[in-house]
Enzyme design. Structure first.
Site, PDB file in Angstrom:
ATOM      1  N   CYS A 201       0.827  -1.213   0.000  1.00  8.15           N
ATOM      2  CA  CYS A 201       0.000   0.000   0.000  1.00  8.15           C
ATOM      3  C   CYS A 201       0.857   1.258   0.000  1.00  8.15           C
ATOM      4  CB  CYS A 201      -0.926  -0.015   1.200  1.00  8.15           C
ATOM      5  SG  CYS A 201      -2.025  -1.446   1.220  1.00  8.15           S
ATOM      6  N   SER A 477      -5.008   0.869  11.418  1.00  7.08           N
ATOM      7  CA  SER A 477      -4.172   0.761  10.231  1.00  7.08           C
ATOM      8  C   SER A 477      -3.273   1.981  10.119  1.00  7.08           C
ATOM      9  CB  SER A 477      -5.068   0.682   8.989  1.00  7.08           C
ATOM     10  OG  SER A 477      -4.342   0.979   7.825  1.00  7.08           O
TER      11      SER A 477
END
Length: 574
Positions: A201, A477
């Site tokens: 990511c 996260s």
């Protein structure tokens, strides 16, 4: 060509003739590609977390082949093996997320077992997704054989409506869609665009944060963290990593020579300076544990608070990891911190040189606004800070990068698990000013300490991320933004204060002062404690049950074994 004394290496237990002919015959099979010459060389494990689960890991097998070439070029015999990963972007928001943090331990344990079982002399580890980076570095420190870590590389940014996007934009899009602010058509277009290549990511989320850590702590070659996964130059770093591990073997330099209290402080420093993931406050103590160093969430938080934010990276900032690479990568951040005198330049690294020596010729380029000067930072406080108070006597963590308001007071809205909170958020069944409390999601209570990106991203997508606060004994996260506090300890499952809260309790958060409190009298707390009972969960067998029995507090990294302090010997010395 260097001749290694095999009598002092672990591989002597499987290669010594004639005593080990039973093992030798398996390795001498033509299908193994070793041959008798290869048997006389050091055996080097090349471990990756390659799998077909997600873009994060899909390019690692390719990079492993280059690492093996480097080992061979430097007179070693590489032995490739793989281990698991759990990809958070896929596991997020449902029961699959219980497997995420435990996978860090399984990665570390499985690499340890493979190295021990086959008596490998050194290790090159290549990882992609969030927990695989600390997992591999933990195994290196635990085994203490010469080791080099390499990140598999970031994904390239997607394009949606002429803007760079990442997977976090998709999670936020779910919230916007639920609130009627994004059409189904736009959400579908976004999900089709957000992950255009191999790689992890793209913002300064957990994978890229821990990649920065790998360079700052000294376990990775300078510059190796930044190159995007699809770039061929990443394969050159893999080859160089294979060559470097052989040089470490020659010089007898081991991970615990590199991972010290000072290098851990360097690692925490770069997390704060880049606005990195709160998960680093969990992984750095766990890595320290493997070295026998007590480096708690409080130690990490202290450094976070003292360090200015100088990299303008997503999720709070403008840029993605590819942009950081384009202006010079992690080395220019390290150099800026070294020049400011806030990093320990005398720490040893896998190059055999110190951190300062590795970066003496690095210059931060002018005319770019990805990495600011330390003298003129984006903000004076680091991207992440720690909190303590009667609601978190063992500490908690919050990401404040580019947040304007650092105080929040409001009534508690208590949820017993993430699913209940997410359902309420998607239905917009909450009020501005609420403090959403998600409990029973800690290391033991989940079990597994889930991340809450689905919930936090939904709030951001509804443009409510600055109108409510959220606290949990679980995690967030690296892509989370807004007033979101995680790692609250002690957790609810062991009778922590978060487990005693009721709807309407007034919670006070002050990220400037570093406090997290609930307005309750001692008498009321004592009465509630008498009535408290632990909440049961459905994981009463299997891996998650085993994890819950062994896992410790988030304060020390949620580790599952006694660590190096209890060692009577280490693998490297067998």
């Amino acid at each position: 060509m260097t001749n290694f004394d095999k009598s002092k290496l672990p591989s002597r237990y499987v290669t010594d003739f004639p005593k080990r002919s039973g093992a030798r015959t398996m390795m001498l099979s033509p299908c193994m590609g070793i041959g008798e010459e290869g048997m006389d060389l050091p055996l080097v494990g090349v471990a990756t977390t390659w799998n077909e689960s997600a873009p994060c890991n899909i390019a690692l097998a390719r990079q492993a082949q280059s690492a093996k070439v480097g080992v061979k070029n430097a007179n070693g015999t590489p032995r490739e093996f793989t281990t698991i990963t759990v990809t958070d972007g896929i596991a997020m928001g449902h029961a699959g997320m219980y497997s995420s943090l435990p996978s860090r331990e399984v990665i570390a344990d499985s690499v340890e077992l493979s190295m021990r079982g086959h008596c490998y002399d050194a290790l090159v580890g290549i990882a992609g997704c969030d927990k695989s980076l600390p997992g591999l570095m933990m195994s290196m420190i635990r085994l203490n054989v010469p080791s080099v870590f390499m990140y598999g590389g970031t994904i390239l940014p997607g394009k949606f409506k002429e803007k760079d996007v990442t997977i976090v934009d998709v999670f936020e899009g779910i919230g916007a869609n639920a609130a009627g602010q994004m059409s189904n058509e736009d959400l579908h277009e976004l999900e089709m665009a957000a992950c255009p290549s191999a790689g992890s990511c793209g913002g300064q989320f957990t994978a890229n944060t821990m990649a920065c850590v790998s360079e700052a702590i000294g376990l990775a070659l300078p510059g190796s963290a930044g190159t995007p996964a699809p770039y061929e130059s990443r394969d050159e770093y893999a080859k160089a990593s294979g060559e470097a591990v052989m040089e470490l073997l020659k010089k007898g330099i081991r991970p615990r020579d590199i991972v010290t209290r000072k290098s851990l402080e360097n690692a925490a420093r770069i997390v704060a300076a880049t606005g990195g993931s709160t998960n680093a406050a969990l992984h750095l103590p766990a890595m320290a544990w493997e070295a026998g160093i007590e480096f708690t969430i409080e130690d990490v938080a202290k450094i976070f608070r003292e360090t200015p934010l100088i990299a303008d990276l997503k999720p709070a900032g403008k840029y993605v990891a590819k942009d950081l690479h384009a202006v010079g990568g992690v080395p220019i951040v390290i150099k800026e911190l070294l020049d400011a005198g806030v990093m320990h330049g005398d720490c040893l690294t896998v190059t055999g040189k110190t951190l300062a020596e590795n970066h003496k010729d690095v210059v931060r380029p002018e005319g770019q606004d990805v990495v600011y000067s330390f003298k003129t930072p984006i903000s004076e406080t680091g991207g992440v800070v720690g909190l303590k108070g009667n609601l978190a006597s063992e500490g908690a963590i919050v990401k404040v990068a580019q947040m304007k308001n650092l105080q929040f007071t409001g009534p508690a809205r208590v949820f017993e698990c993430e699913e209940d909170a997410l359902e309420a958020v998607l239905k917009q069944d909450y009020k501005a000013g609420d403090v959403l409390v998600i409990r029973n999601e800690g290391p033991k209570g989940g079990p597994g300490m889930r991340e809450m990106l689905s919930t936090t991203a939904a709030l951001s997508g509804q443009e409510k991320g600055n109108k409510v606060a959220l606290i949990t004994d679980g995690r967030f996260s690296g892509g989370t933004r807004g007033f979101c506090i995680g790692h609250v300890g002690p957790e609810a499952a062991v009778g922590g204060m978060i487990g005693l809260l009721k709807d309407g309790d007034i919670i006070k958060i002050d990220a400037d002062a570093g406090t997290l409190d609930v307005e309750l009298s001692d008498a009321e707390v004592e009465e509630r404690r008498k009535q408290w009972k632990p909440r049961s969960n459905n994981y009463q067998s299997g891996t998650l049950w085993k994890y819950a029995q062994n896992v410790g507090s988030a304060k020390y990294g949620a580790v599952t074994h006694p660590g190096a302090k209890s060692e009577t010997h280490m693998y490297a010395d067998i």
